[in-house]
Write a protein that holds these residues in place. Structure first.
Motif, PDB file in Angstrom:
ATOM      1  N   ARG A   1     -13.510   0.137  -8.803  1.00 44.01           N
ATOM      2  CA  ARG A   1     -13.641  -1.200  -9.378  1.00 44.01           C
ATOM      3  C   ARG A   1     -12.641  -2.183  -8.774  1.00 44.01           C
ATOM      4  N   VAL A   2     -11.387  -1.735  -8.617  1.00 40.62           N
ATOM      5  CA  VAL A   2     -10.340  -2.677  -8.191  1.00 40.62           C
ATOM      6  C   VAL A   2      -9.907  -2.455  -6.748  1.00 40.62           C
ATOM      7  N   GLY A   3     -10.379  -1.385  -6.123  1.00 45.58           N
ATOM      8  CA  GLY A   3      -9.970  -1.066  -4.761  1.00 45.58           C
ATOM      9  C   GLY A   3      -8.989   0.093  -4.740  1.00 45.58           C
ATOM     10  N   ARG A   4      -8.999   0.842  -3.643  1.00 49.37           N
ATOM     11  CA  ARG A   4      -8.121   2.004  -3.529  1.00 49.37           C
ATOM     12  C   ARG A   4      -6.644   1.584  -3.562  1.00 49.37           C
ATOM     13  N   LYS A   5      -6.306   0.533  -2.826  1.00 53.83           N
ATOM     14  CA  LYS A   5      -4.900   0.148  -2.710  1.00 53.83           C
ATOM     15  C   LYS A   5      -4.325  -0.261  -4.058  1.00 53.83           C
ATOM     16  N   THR A   6      -5.040  -1.103  -4.792  1.00 52.01           N
ATOM     17  CA  THR A   6      -4.532  -1.555  -6.087  1.00 52.01           C
ATOM     18  C   THR A   6      -4.306  -0.376  -7.022  1.00 52.01           C
ATOM     19  N   ALA A   7      -5.278   0.529  -7.096  1.00 53.03           N
ATOM     20  CA  ALA A   7      -5.166   1.675  -7.996  1.00 53.03           C
ATOM     21  C   ALA A   7      -3.973   2.543  -7.620  1.00 53.03           C
ATOM     22  N   MET A   8      -3.785   2.812  -6.326  1.00 54.36           N
ATOM     23  CA  MET A   8      -2.697   3.692  -5.905  1.00 54.36           C
ATOM     24  C   MET A   8      -1.343   3.002  -5.997  1.00 54.36           C
ATOM     25  N   LEU A   9      -1.305   1.695  -5.738  1.00 58.41           N
ATOM     26  CA  LEU A   9      -0.032   0.973  -5.829  1.00 58.41           C
ATOM     27  C   LEU A   9       0.463   0.901  -7.262  1.00 58.41           C
ATOM     28  N   VAL A  10      -0.430   0.683  -8.207  1.00 57.77           N
ATOM     29  CA  VAL A  10      -0.026   0.648  -9.617  1.00 57.77           C
ATOM     30  C   VAL A  10       0.538   2.002 -10.033  1.00 57.77           C
ATOM     31  N   ALA A  11      -0.174   3.085  -9.691  1.00 54.66           N
ATOM     32  CA  ALA A  11       0.269   4.424 -10.085  1.00 54.66           C
ATOM     33  C   ALA A  11       1.600   4.784  -9.429  1.00 54.66           C
TER      34      ALA A  11
END
Length: 449
Positions: free
Chosen positions: A320-330
């Motif tokens: 939904r939000v993109g791979r980078k956004t999801a991994m950067l938040v985590a």
């Protein structure tokens, strides 16, 4: 070399999941569960019963260390398995590797349950145990890449992050299954019998998983992306061979190292966080703070459930939000959580320990879930298996395998502050690798260049 997609490549929502996908997903998941079931079962039994049964000598501590050392032997063979099966998988297809590696892992696990002990056949028992652990590691080195790639190349593009996270989630699922099996055996096997024959049951339970998984995987169709690449290869083969000089896919991946290095950087902090929150925490909490081992082990087991949820949720969110956004938040949360976790442990409270482990495990899962699709999307079909295997297995031996030992050395030599710094610095490297990497959500795997 950043992945590029030819003109008109976007495929989000353009193609539904390929027929047979459910079988692919089930077969991939069973393999992942089996490999991590074996890892967890062997780790528990190495610390309890395998030392006296398979290693000579009078010193119980030495026997324990040798038994635990065989746990690490599997890591040594993993990169070699990744290289061999990565090359073969890019040349002959993903499906044959999925079957062969699964048979290696499951067969070796079952065989451990049938091994005579040192008392029965002497040093040959020790030698055979080491050989079986090497075979398990060799098979595992190629199995995970095949499982992730088949799911990634089969699944509908707009949900690739979600589907590719399922083989990743085999790790916590296998850990929970192993904990459940060991607990049930401890409650049902007569007192004193577990050390003589009861432990074998845990390994022999791999046999039905092997039979079911082999039947499922044998009926899997080859990856459609790989099939299309083969169909299109005839016209382009001469040009491709001239360009690559017939080099193997491993050589091709290493000759374009930017994506391999970026993938290794991303996996560095993720791997270390996993072993800190699942392996090191047991020794740390019981040795330095007097926590009961059962309480800590139970916390890690429940943490695996949170990790499973985090992986599936993180993979779906990345769609939904993109791979980078999801991994950067985590990864950002994990940087903050490192000092918080150790601060909670210092209260010597079981509920706070559970919070620390479960939150750390959840956000580790949220980071690991999207990475399966992201790493698959970094490489073109010609050397995707090789590139992904180099990343997955290379990071395991340089980051995952030594992480608990490094953490123990740091805390003994410098105190807990250096362990926190170890976690923060390596997770910061992961953060930087993701920031500088490409956003790959929705890339057409047929056209990644």
């Amino acid at each position: 070399m950043t992945p590029k997609v030819a003109h008109g490549q976007a495929e989000i929502g353009q193609r539904s999941a390929t027929p047979g996908f459910k079988r692919v997903l089930t077969g991939s998941m069973i393999g992942a569960v089996l490999e991590w079931y074996d890892f967890a079962v062997y780790g528990v039994l190495a610390a309890t019963v395998l030392g006296p049964l398979f290693f000579p000598g009078e010193d119980g501590f030495t026997k324990l260390l040798l038994a635990l050392a065989t746990q690490g032997i599997g890591f040594v063979a993993r990169p070699l398995g990744g290289i061999v099966f990565g090359h073969l998988g890019d040349r002959f297809g993903r499906k044959p590797m999925l079957v062969v590696t699964f048979l290696l892992i499951g067969g070796a696990t079952t065989a451990i349950g049938l091994l005579p002990t040192y008392h029965d056949i002497g040093i040959a028992a020790t030698f055979l145990l080491v050989i079986l652990r090497l075979l398990q590691g060799f098979g595992l080195g190629g199995e995970f890449g095949a499982a992730v790639l088949l799911v990634s190349e089969y699944g509908e593009p707009r949900r690739r992050g979600f589907w590719a996270s399922w083989p990743q989630a085999g790790a916590p699922a296998g850990t929970v299954l192993a904990a459940a099996v060991i607990t049930v055996l401890g409650l049902t096997v007569p007192a004193g019998s577990f050390e003589t024959w009861g432990w074998r049951i845990a390994f022999l339970l791999a046999a039905p998983l092997l039979a079911i998984g082999f039947w499922i995987r044998r009926g899997v169709e080859e990856s459609p992306v790989f099939q299309r690449a083969q169909e299109n290869a005839k016209a382009a083969r001469a040009a491709a061979e001239a360009e690559t000089h017939g080099r193997s896919s491993i050589v091709l991946a290493l000759s374009r190292p930017r994506q391999v290095v970026r993938g290794l950087g991303m996996r560095l902090g993720e791997n270390i966080a996993f072993y800190i929150y699942t392996v090191f925490v047991i020794a740390y909490a019981t040795t330095f703070f007097g926590f009961d081992r059962g309480d800590v082990t139970l916390a890690v087991t429940f943490g695996s459930l949170f990790q499973f949820i985090g992986m599936i949720g993180g993979g779906a969110w990345s769609d939904r939000v993109g791979r980078k956004t999801a991994m950067l938040v985590a990864s950002g949360v994990l940087i903050i959580w490192a000092p918080t976790f150790f601060w909670l442990v210092h209260f010597e409270s079981v509920p706070l320990l559970w919070i620390g482990v479960c939150v750390g495990a959840f956000f580790h899962g949220a980071l690991a879930g999207p990475e399966a699709a992201w790493i698959s999307e970094l490489f073109p079909t010609r050397y995707r298996y090789a590139g992904a295997s180099l990343v997955f297995q290379g990071s395991s031996i340089i980051a995952g395998a030594p992480a608990p030992f490094i953490a123990v050395w740091l805390i003994n030599s410098f105190g807990v502050g250096m362990v926190i710094a170890y976690l923060v610095v390596t997770m910061a490297i992961t953060f930087i690798a993701v920031v500088t990497g490409p956003e790959t959500r929705g890339l057409d795997l047929d056209r990644v260049a």
